[in-house]
Design an enzyme around this catalytic site. Structure first.
Site, mmCIF file in Angstrom:
data_model
loop_
_atom_site.group_PDB
_atom_site.id
_atom_site.type_symbol
_atom_site.label_atom_id
_atom_site.label_comp_id
_atom_site.label_asym_id
_atom_site.label_seq_id
_atom_site.Cartn_x
_atom_site.Cartn_y
_atom_site.Cartn_z
ATOM 1 N N ARG A 74 -7.259 71.279 20.972
ATOM 2 C CA ARG A 74 -6.382 72.373 21.396
ATOM 3 C C ARG A 74 -6.262 73.409 20.272
ATOM 4 O O ARG A 74 -6.279 73.055 19.098
ATOM 5 C CB ARG A 74 -4.992 71.842 21.758
ATOM 6 C CG ARG A 74 -4.940 71.117 23.085
ATOM 7 C CD ARG A 74 -3.535 70.703 23.448
ATOM 8 N NE ARG A 74 -3.024 69.657 22.589
ATOM 9 C CZ ARG A 74 -2.214 69.845 21.559
ATOM 10 N NH1 ARG A 74 -1.785 71.061 21.270
ATOM 11 N NH2 ARG A 74 -1.805 68.841 20.819
ATOM 12 N N TYR A 216 -12.539 73.071 26.073
ATOM 13 C CA TYR A 216 -12.111 71.719 25.684
ATOM 14 C C TYR A 216 -10.725 71.345 26.203
ATOM 15 O O TYR A 216 -9.774 72.144 26.099
ATOM 16 C CB TYR A 216 -12.102 71.585 24.149
ATOM 17 C CG TYR A 216 -12.298 70.151 23.687
ATOM 18 C CD1 TYR A 216 -13.581 69.635 23.505
ATOM 19 C CD2 TYR A 216 -11.218 69.315 23.466
ATOM 20 C CE1 TYR A 216 -13.773 68.326 23.109
ATOM 21 C CE2 TYR A 216 -11.406 67.995 23.069
ATOM 22 C CZ TYR A 216 -12.686 67.507 22.887
ATOM 23 O OH TYR A 216 -12.877 66.205 22.499
ATOM 24 N N GLY A 217 -10.593 70.139 26.679
ATOM 25 C CA GLY A 217 -9.322 69.476 26.989
ATOM 26 C C GLY A 217 -8.194 70.377 27.438
ATOM 27 O O GLY A 217 -8.311 71.138 28.405
ATOM 28 N N LYS A 225 -1.683 70.480 29.922
ATOM 29 C CA LYS A 225 -0.656 71.017 29.025
ATOM 30 C C LYS A 225 -0.097 72.347 29.534
ATOM 31 O O LYS A 225 1.102 72.598 29.449
ATOM 32 C CB LYS A 225 -1.237 71.211 27.624
ATOM 33 C CG LYS A 225 -1.869 69.956 27.041
ATOM 34 C CD LYS A 225 -0.884 68.837 26.942
ATOM 35 C CE LYS A 225 -1.509 67.618 26.285
ATOM 36 N NZ LYS A 225 -0.555 66.506 26.204
ATOM 37 N N HIS A 245 6.518 65.439 27.570
ATOM 38 C CA HIS A 245 5.282 64.882 27.005
ATOM 39 C C HIS A 245 5.498 63.378 26.805
ATOM 40 O O HIS A 245 5.676 62.915 25.684
ATOM 41 C CB HIS A 245 5.010 65.585 25.675
ATOM 42 C CG HIS A 245 3.642 65.369 25.113
ATOM 43 N ND1 HIS A 245 3.360 65.536 23.767
ATOM 44 C CD2 HIS A 245 2.471 65.003 25.685
ATOM 45 C CE1 HIS A 245 2.076 65.298 23.556
ATOM 46 N NE2 HIS A 245 1.516 64.972 24.694
ATOM 47 N N SER A 267 0.864 64.128 20.099
ATOM 48 C CA SER A 267 -0.530 63.871 20.453
ATOM 49 C C SER A 267 -1.160 62.885 19.473
ATOM 50 O O SER A 267 -0.949 62.995 18.264
ATOM 51 C CB SER A 267 -1.314 65.179 20.407
ATOM 52 O OG SER A 267 -0.649 66.150 21.167
ATOM 53 N N CYS A 269 -0.630 59.736 18.882
ATOM 54 C CA CYS A 269 0.286 58.822 18.184
ATOM 55 C C CYS A 269 0.494 57.530 18.972
ATOM 56 O O CYS A 269 1.487 56.825 18.746
ATOM 57 C CB CYS A 269 1.638 59.479 17.956
ATOM 58 S SG CYS A 269 1.596 60.727 16.666
ATOM 59 N N GLY A 270 -0.390 57.244 19.915
ATOM 60 C CA GLY A 270 -0.344 55.935 20.561
ATOM 61 C C GLY A 270 0.377 55.877 21.897
ATOM 62 O O GLY A 270 0.785 54.790 22.317
ATOM 63 N N LYS A 271 0.501 57.006 22.593
ATOM 64 C CA LYS A 271 1.123 56.924 23.929
ATOM 65 C C LYS A 271 0.242 56.099 24.868
ATOM 66 O O LYS A 271 0.740 55.262 25.612
ATOM 67 C CB LYS A 271 1.339 58.313 24.528
ATOM 68 C CG LYS A 271 2.550 59.031 23.965
ATOM 69 C CD LYS A 271 3.043 60.153 24.853
ATOM 70 C CE LYS A 271 2.040 61.251 25.079
ATOM 71 N NZ LYS A 271 1.612 61.923 23.825
ATOM 72 N N THR A 272 -1.084 56.352 24.804
ATOM 73 C CA THR A 272 -1.973 55.614 25.707
ATOM 74 C C THR A 272 -1.917 54.120 25.382
ATOM 75 O O THR A 272 -1.905 53.278 26.287
ATOM 76 C CB THR A 272 -3.416 56.171 25.600
ATOM 77 O OG1 THR A 272 -3.355 57.590 25.782
ATOM 78 C CG2 THR A 272 -4.331 55.566 26.642
ATOM 79 N N ASP A 292 0.741 60.323 29.430
ATOM 80 C CA ASP A 292 0.874 61.577 28.676
ATOM 81 C C ASP A 292 2.022 62.472 29.148
ATOM 82 O O ASP A 292 2.662 63.106 28.327
ATOM 83 C CB ASP A 292 -0.440 62.362 28.754
ATOM 84 C CG ASP A 292 -0.532 63.465 27.703
ATOM 85 O OD1 ASP A 292 -0.140 63.223 26.550
ATOM 86 O OD2 ASP A 292 -0.986 64.574 28.041
ATOM 87 N N ARG A 404 -12.997 62.126 23.108
ATOM 88 C CA ARG A 404 -12.131 61.690 24.209
ATOM 89 C C ARG A 404 -12.895 60.960 25.298
ATOM 90 O O ARG A 404 -14.098 61.138 25.466
ATOM 91 C CB ARG A 404 -11.478 62.928 24.851
ATOM 92 C CG ARG A 404 -10.609 63.744 23.909
ATOM 93 C CD ARG A 404 -9.232 63.203 23.803
ATOM 94 N NE ARG A 404 -8.360 64.009 22.966
ATOM 95 C CZ ARG A 404 -7.031 64.061 23.119
ATOM 96 N NH1 ARG A 404 -6.434 63.376 24.067
ATOM 97 N NH2 ARG A 404 -6.296 64.781 22.297
ATOM 98 N N GLY A 539 0.490 45.001 20.834
ATOM 99 C CA GLY A 539 1.180 43.994 21.660
ATOM 100 C C GLY A 539 2.500 43.534 21.066
ATOM 101 O O GLY A 539 3.410 43.089 21.788
ATOM 102 N N ASN A 541 4.667 45.408 19.915
ATOM 103 C CA ASN A 541 5.727 46.350 20.300
ATOM 104 C C ASN A 541 6.565 45.810 21.461
ATOM 105 O O ASN A 541 7.670 46.282 21.717
ATOM 106 C CB ASN A 541 5.128 47.716 20.660
ATOM 107 C CG ASN A 541 4.534 48.396 19.430
ATOM 108 O OD1 ASN A 541 4.917 48.094 18.297
ATOM 109 N ND2 ASN A 541 3.576 49.286 19.643
#
Ligand code: OXD
Ligand code: MN
Length: 650
Positions: A74, A216-217, A225, A245, A267, A269-272, A292, A404, A539, A541
């Site tokens: 982005r 891109y994305g 977004k 978000h 972005s 930081c481990g949301k997925t 996301d 990605r 895991g 977490n």
């Protein structure tokens, strides 16, 4: 110029006709959304050298793309919120007068699709027909965008049918900004090469999105977004809901009680990873609704109900492994588009920290050969026989750090199908949210988990969020901590102070504010002085999520500190903590990351205060702002800041 096709919906016709005249494409294709059409576009791209077809036995219907080196993430510096008044875009956004911007961009769009096909993509953000869902029409000259939008959103005839004659939608225009002269051969990744020729522009008052120059994305897949966060956040403010978000997950306890949790992390930081996590705690089950974006609407009972407006995952590849996120890897097994990862000689893909040995040789994200490292089979270097140290020192990575995968959500083995389809108790309400988590990559100070004492305190926590900048954005600040309120810094569609006020209003306007979700701040990224992570994450977490569920149920006490309610170490369930495993909890570290670092927090509070001052300074300078309190950080948040500060001083 192509002939504008007929559309039953007059607004769709007008949008397409306008841009047909400006962009003058050779041809117009209206995307129907069938699998046959999707695969035909992918195959056309293979023929044109824009896609590489992966081994169809290993990765059915999967393709690899390599972007231009200038077009890898982005571009926040070229992202604009064009409201009529600058103050409405606020201090965190780049602003330009909408008329000036439109004039400027129209010059770029003039003839920009010459030699290309204009695709018209009808798309839905959310399950078609769900009352929370919104619709869009994206015009683009990028087949890459079409096939990615097919995965990331619900596209095609069903959307057009739903729009009918007068259904409303957000009009979006996108061009890669690379017209072709007669007979000119296309390149693998067309785009405007110079950063200053790229524009990602939102017009929140006209409710339009104009994007130019990048393929891109988030710059080009305009449902994500630009629409689902920037434009939707403005719609949400005007209409009394929230566009955030945030991932959405469903957690089921051993007693079969279900909880729904959203989490806002910046972005990459481990949301997925959290959205698809496999709990280490026995008997706990986690399912994914989204990774996301969440749209949350207040229900008549006072609860907030959420849907995931997306249809797929646009996940960061490096670091995704069978250890970190097996469900994401499984989601990429078919129908996935990979961008900027390594191609292996057997037609498969590879990236750093995939947990898979590197092939002897491969082709890196720039299209150059790469080779397995001499002393680490999990690394690749640009020359044969390079050591791990040499590769590290050279800064080389074979897969781009922001490479990605675009994977269909339906592939996810732990998808909560009902929740994903916007259903709760078979009704299309979205799922009721029990807890909202904020977080970021914070190597120091911020504890493992901290519970807000009230909704207002929770809004304060969100407003104070910060994180190390990651490769998800083109920036010279990667690795530095920046304030990222509610993980929305790059995505506010309006003034950040008004956005804070809107969060506060959700309590005031709630039918029953006691039913609002509890709010937490989590930090999986604390580091010791030696640089090691003090919490295993992934895991493990689930141990934190269990504590949160127990707090919701009132089953466990907390340490009521100056900064919020923190667990006592004894209350973090360590069942199944195998101290020999690669990832495990070290008890001494756990004690440490549940302490309040008073000195660290004093500095933290000072920086949060400075960020508020910075936001307010812009309002003070704006002569159109008459009142001394308007467009400033709400007093209620300043009060929490003062309260925390006073409590720390005790
Ligand atoms: C994303 C991002 O792609 O936040 O989700 O950058
Ligand atoms: Mn994101």
């Amino acid at each position: 110029m192509a002939k504008t096709p007929k559309f039953a919906n007059a607004k769709v016709f007008a949008w397409v006709d306008k841009w047909n005249k400006v962009c003058t494409p050779d041809k117009i294709v209206v995307v129907t959304g069938t699998k046959k059409e999707h695969l035909a576009i992918c195959e056309m791209m293979v023929k044109n050298g824009q896609f590489i077809k992966l081994d169809q036995k290993k990765r059915p219907e999967c393709y690899l793309a390599r972007s231009h080196e200038s077009d890898v993430a982005r571009v926040e510096g070229r992202t604009f919120i064009c409201s009529k008044r600058e103050i409405d875009a606020g201090p965190t956004n780049h602003w330009m007068d909408p008329e000036v911007m439109k004039k400027l961009m129209l010059k770029s769009y003039k003839g920009c699709m010459k030699g290309r096909t204009m695709y018209v993509i009808p798309f839905a953000m959310g399950p078609i027909g769900n009352p929370i869902t919104q619709y869009g029409i994206e015009i683009t000259d990028s087949p890459y965008v079409v096939v990615n939008m097919n995965i990331m959103t619900r596209t095609g005839d069903a959307v057009m049918k739903h729009l009918g004659k007068d259904g409303d939608f957000i009009p979006c225009i996108h061009s890669v900004g690379a017209p072709l002269k007669k007979g000119q051969k296309d390149v693998a990744w067309p785009c405007a090469k110079k950063i200053e020729d790229k524009f990602i522009t939102q017009f929140p008052e006209d409710r339009e999105i104009w994007s130019f120059g990048s393929g891109y994305g988030g710059n080009a897949l305009l449902g994500k977004k630009c629409f689902a966060l920037r434009i939707a956040s403005k719609l949400a403010k005007d209409q009394g809901w929230m566009a955030e978000h945030m991932l959405i997950l469903t957690l089921t306890s051993p007693e079969k009680k279900q909880y729904h949790v959203t989490a806002a992390f910046p972005s990459a930081c481990g949301k997925t990873n959290l959205a698809m996590m496999q709990p280490k705690l026995p008997g706990w089950k986690l399912q994914t609704i989204g990774d996301d974006i969440a749209w949350l609407k207040p229900g008549e009972d006072g609860r907030l109900y959420a849907i995931n407006p997306e249809n797929g995952f646009f996940g960061v590849a490096p670091g995704t492994s069978m250890d970190s996120n097996p469900n994401a890897l499984k989601s990429c097994k078919k129908g996935t588009i990979f961008t900027n990862v390594v191609l292996t000689p057997d037609g498969d893909i590879w990236w750093e920290d995939m947990g898979v040995k590197a092939p002897k040789e491969g082709i890196d994200w720039k299209g150059n050969p790469c080779y397995v490292c001499a002393d680490d089979p999990y690394r690749m270097g640009p020359k044969p026989g390079m050591t791990k140290k040499e590769i590290k020192e050279s800064g080389y990575v074979a897969a781009h750090k922001n490479s990605r995968f675009t994977a269909p959500a339906e592939n996810c083995p732990v998808l909560d199908k009902a929740g994903f389809n916007g259903l709760y108790n078979k009704k299309p309400t979205g799922v009721p949210i029990d807890a909202i988590l904020f977080g970021g990559r914070r190597p120091s100070t911020i504890p493992l988990v901290n519970e807000a004492k009230s909704w207002t305190h929770g809004v304060f926590m969100g407003s104070a969020a910060g994180s190390e900048v990651t490769a998800a954005v083109i920036s010279d600040q990667i690795g530095q901590v920046r304030r990222d309120p509610m993980a929305m810094l790059p995505f506010f569609g309006y003034n950040v102070a008004d956005y804070f006020q809107h969060w506060l209003e959700m309590e005031r306007t709630s039918a029953d504010a006691t039913k609002l979700p509890k709010i937490y701040f989590v930090n999986w990224f604390r580091k010791g002085e030696d640089g090691r992570f003090m919490w295993p994450g992934f895991g493990d977490n689930s141990r934190v999520l269990k504590w949160i569920c127990q707090r919701i149920e009132g089953q466990v006490e907390a340490n009521e500190t100056a900064i919020g309610n923190i667990p006592f170490a004894k209350d973090i369930d360590l069942t199944n903590n195998d101290e020999k495993a690669k990832f495990h909890v070290v008890k001494a570290d756990l004690e440490e990351i549940l302490k309040v670092d008073v000195e660290g927090w004093k500095k933290e509070i000072a920086t949060v205060g400075a960020s508020y001052d910075e936001y307010d300074a812009k309002a003070s300078k704006d002569t159109t702002v008459r009142s001394k309190t308007a467009r400033r950080v709400p007093k209620a948040l300043r009060q929490v800041l003062a309260d925390v500060s006073a409590a720390l001083a005790k």
